[in-house]
Design an enzyme around this catalytic site. Structure first.
Site, PDB file in Angstrom:
ATOM      1  N   GLU A  64      26.273 -23.796  25.270  1.00 45.69           N
ATOM      2  CA  GLU A  64      27.423 -23.593  25.390  1.00 45.69           C
ATOM      3  C   GLU A  64      27.811 -21.912  25.478  1.00 45.69           C
ATOM      4  O   GLU A  64      27.956 -21.629  24.419  1.00 45.69           O
ATOM      5  CB  GLU A  64      28.229 -25.000  24.618  1.00 45.69           C
ATOM      6  CG  GLU A  64      28.076 -24.480  23.011  1.00 45.69           C
ATOM      7  CD  GLU A  64      28.653 -25.287  22.561  1.00 45.69           C
ATOM      8  OE1 GLU A  64      29.942 -26.273  23.824  1.00 45.69           O
ATOM      9  OE2 GLU A  64      28.959 -25.784  21.440  1.00 45.69           O
ATOM     10  N   ASP A  87      40.331  -9.556  33.076  1.00 43.15           N
ATOM     11  CA  ASP A  87      39.451  -9.901  32.858  1.00 43.15           C
ATOM     12  C   ASP A  87      38.643  -9.070  33.198  1.00 43.15           C
ATOM     13  O   ASP A  87      38.657  -8.670  34.870  1.00 43.15           O
ATOM     14  CB  ASP A  87      39.040 -11.304  33.404  1.00 43.15           C
ATOM     15  CG  ASP A  87      38.353 -11.660  32.099  1.00 43.15           C
ATOM     16  OD1 ASP A  87      37.653 -11.573  31.737  1.00 43.15           O
ATOM     17  OD2 ASP A  87      38.129 -13.148  32.076  1.00 43.15           O
TER      18      ASP A  87
END
Length: 713
Positions: A449, A239
């Site tokens: 979110e 990542d």
């Protein structure tokens, strides 16, 4: 891997210097002109459409695709995405553009388990169930990569490996502690399916540690499980900037050189970030061998060769024209996906609306005319956006007066900094008072979110603080409902919310997720009955924040429908429709058999309504006499069935040994002799679903005989 291409990759790597090899292990790989290798950026996104590279067909966010429970639909959507991706790649490279988001290696799908509804990135996933996530994840990979593994249309990437679902604010230093039972039962299942069955080309590691090891440098995850147990042959990518966390946050290494060595030695081939800029120093210090570096670079060159990204290569995809981008066929599929993703949670009979029955409609709420509420995150751009307000306006035309008010911002208490709180409440109430019917559009969007580092930082690093509607939305809903007009509540959000008050007080509730660029058109079509809702919840909707364990606790105890011991507001797998579907003559071909036998479930399903209906047949299994903790029940099979009005179809579904298996404390996948309960129906066989639907799900007891048997996980 293709053996011929593997041979070519090895020959190519053998001609590189050590410096050139290291340069290929960064996401922004440098050109090696003398070998015919152009520069290449591995970083591209395609979660629900080609992202961050201009216009593309934008499908519902992944969680909305999850609500379709439809493998074929997800496969077709992914096929569209890679077709448009190839068309763009062809044009970009023709014009010398090899920048970020312009390649053919897409970092999707996200098959993490949405274990906690507060997690901000949960809407990137297919939901909380390992089986459903695995099935839809495989379909996405198959659609994106295409049918020819020797010449993939694009490369998919299963992320984030593994045990990753928040908290976002802590992800760079968090250690997810998990038992072997939960690791294999919940967190690894979908990844294995994508690796073993769908042959996903890449796997991305996670930011966090897992039981002490950083995921992007975990010997157990990357070497022992992924490559050792599962035989993964593709490449592993970190990542972004996760390897930097090894020394800066996890403190498992002392510097960039040590971090680079740890990651490469444990099988991380590609660094999204910059730490592998120090890989050459790790090699010179004897911390990593050239043979280990070669293994990684060969894997990277092998997939680049199969994709056809090197100079002089031609592929069968080179002639895909730019005209396919947002073509009518693709847009129509995205609209169909949006319609099929909508989940009807409540309906007192007000829906479907009849065109012309209401002369005035009020469309109220912060998501009524919001483009952000259509698209979620990791999104592309669109040549056309249709909000809910615009969708209703276009659908009813000039014969119906549409009034509109935002009513309140998403989470702030006022629209203008100089205003008093609730500065648009009066307008919203006036709209309701002058309307025959009110459509409330509430919820969230990806600014509140989402991922840590996104705009969501201003609202808790992307995670939700709880399950309540943010800001003044609940107060607005209550004030509008008190006016006395019929209220239809549309929730545009990527996660579960506490809708307890709405369930008791409004006429209808539909969860619309983030439905895609033209989602407002699809919502209007379903509201007015062009299609009956068929979406099912890929998540448990809890009745209260109090039902949630600590966010940081990665034990699955009392989490998701599989282990939650309370009563949910809306259960996983639940969703109403405009038609009544009747299940009859449910049967199992035998109630006793040996471990390893196949069992056949069957039933007749009839559409007793006057509209065409798509039904999701769901089969759940529980080991009643297990020797260890097991789920309350587990989804084991799904089948989509299309029914014309009045039509009856017989459905048959087979269960094999794996469907009766459990995961023990050691992480072994075993089938034990004893009693099992099996259900077949349109939902879970739980009391809350029965209460909401009025339907009782058929249950059968099956007895297995024999010895404890270990089966393929």
């Amino acid at each position: 891997m293709n053996q011929e291409t593997l041979k070519q990759a090895r020959e190519l790597v053998s001609k590189m210097t050590i410096e050139e090899k290291c340069s290929q292990m960064l996401h922004h790989a440098e050109a090696i002109d003398r070998l015919g290798i152009p520069k290449y950026c591995w970083w591209n996104e395609a979660l629900h459409g080609v992202a961050r590279a201009g216009d593309s067909t934008m499908f519902p966010q992944a969680i909305g695709l999850g609500a379709t429970f439809d493998e074929d639909l997800v496969r077709r959507a992914a096929d569209v995405i890679s077709t448009e991706g190839r068309a763009k790649y062809n044009e970009f490279t023709k014009h010398g553009d090899r920048d970020i988001y312009k390649g053919l290696t897409y970092w999707a799908p996200n098959v993490n388990i949405f274990r906690d509804p507060r997690w901000g990135r949960g809407h990137e996933t297919y939901g909380e169930d390992p089986y459903l996530t695995g099935q839809l994840g495989m379909a996405f990979v198959e659609g994106l990569q295409g049918e020819d593994p020797d010449h993939p249309k694009a490369a998919a990437c299963a992320k984030h490996f593994a045990v990753h679902s928040g908290p976002e604010a802590d992800r760079h230093h968090f250690d997810a502690r998990v038992s072997d039972q939960d690791l294999y039962d919940t967190y690894l299942y979908a990844f294995k399916r994508l690796v073993k069955d769908a042959k996903v080309e890449a796997v991305m590691g996670a930011y966090n540690r897992v039981n002490g090891e950083p995921a992007c440098g975990s010997k157990r995850l990357l070497k022992d499980i992924l490559r050792g147990d599962w035989g993964f042959e593709g490449h592993v990518v970190s990542d972004c900037w996760a390897i930097r966390d090894f020394h800066e946050n996890h403190k498992v290494t002392g510097c960039e050189v040590e971090s680079a060595a740890l990651a490469v030695n444990n099988g991380c081939d590609l660094n999204c970030g910059c730490v592998y800029e120090k890989l050459l120093y790790a090699y010179k210090a004897g911390l990593v061998t050239e043979e280990t570096i070669d293994e990684s670079v060969v894997r990277l060159m092998e997939i680049r060769l199969r994709l056809g990204t090197l100079e002089g290569q031609t592929t069968k995809y080179d002639e895909i024209p730019y005209e396919v981008v947002e073509c009518k066929e693709h847009v129509d599929l995205a609209l169909a996906a949006a319609r099929k993703s909508l989940v009807l949670l409540k309906n007192d009979g007000i829906l479907p609306l009849k065109k012309g029955e209401h002369k005035t409609i009020g469309v109220i709420g912060p998501n009524a005319n919001s483009r952000a509420a259509l698209v979620g995150n990791y999104e592309g751009m669109s040549s056309e956006y249709i909000t809910v307000l615009e969708g209703i306006q276009r659908y009813v035309g000039d014969d119906v007066r549409i009034f509109h008010s935002d009513g309140t911002p998403l989470w702030k208490d006022r629209t203008h900094v100089l205003s008093e709180a609730r500065d648009t409440f009066a307008e919203a109430m006036a709209v309701a008072e002058h309307s025959d019917l009110v459509v409330m559009c509430l919820g969230l969007d990806a600014t509140i979110e989402g991922e840590e580092g996104d705009a969501g930082n201003e609202f808790g690093s992307g995670d939700k603080k709880g399950l309540k509607l943010p800001g003044l939305q609940q107060e607005l809903l209550e004030k509008i409902t008190a006016i006395g007009k019929p209220v239809i509540l549309l929730i545009l959000a990527g996660s579960a919310l506490d809708l307890s008050w709405a369930q008791d007080n409004v006429n209808a509730i539909m969860h619309c997720w983030y439905p895609g660029a033209r989602g407002g058109k699809a919502i209007a079509q379903v509201l007015f009955g062009e299609e009956s809702p068929s979406g099912k919840l890929p998540l448990t909707f809890y009745a209260s924040d109090k039902d949630l364990p600590a966010f940081e606790d990665y034990s699955m105890d009392n989490r998701t429908y599989r282990y939650f011991r309370g009563t949910p507001l809306y259960p996983f797998g639940y969703g109403l429709s405009y038609s009544k579907v009747k299940y009859e003559h449910a049967a199992v071909d035998k109630v006793k058999g040996a471990i390893g036998d196949t069992f056949k479930l069957s039933c007749n399903i009839t559409n007793e309504g006057n509209m065409q209906q798509i039904e999701t047949v769901q089969v759940y299994v529980k080991d009643v006499e297990a020797s260890t903790r097991v789920p309350i029940r587990s989804l084991r099979k799904i089948k989509k069935v299309e029914l014309a009005a009045g039509e009856t179809k017989k459905v048959e579904i087979e269960l094999s040994a794996r469907d009766f298996a459990i995961i023990d404390e050691k992480g072994r996948c075993i089938v034990e002799p004893g009693l099992f309960t099996v259900s077949i129906g349109g939902a879970q066989p739980d009391a809350r679903t029965e209460e909401l639907t009025g339907n009782k799900i058929a249950l059968f007891n099956i007895e297995l005989e024999g010895n404890v048997t270990e089966v393929e996980y």
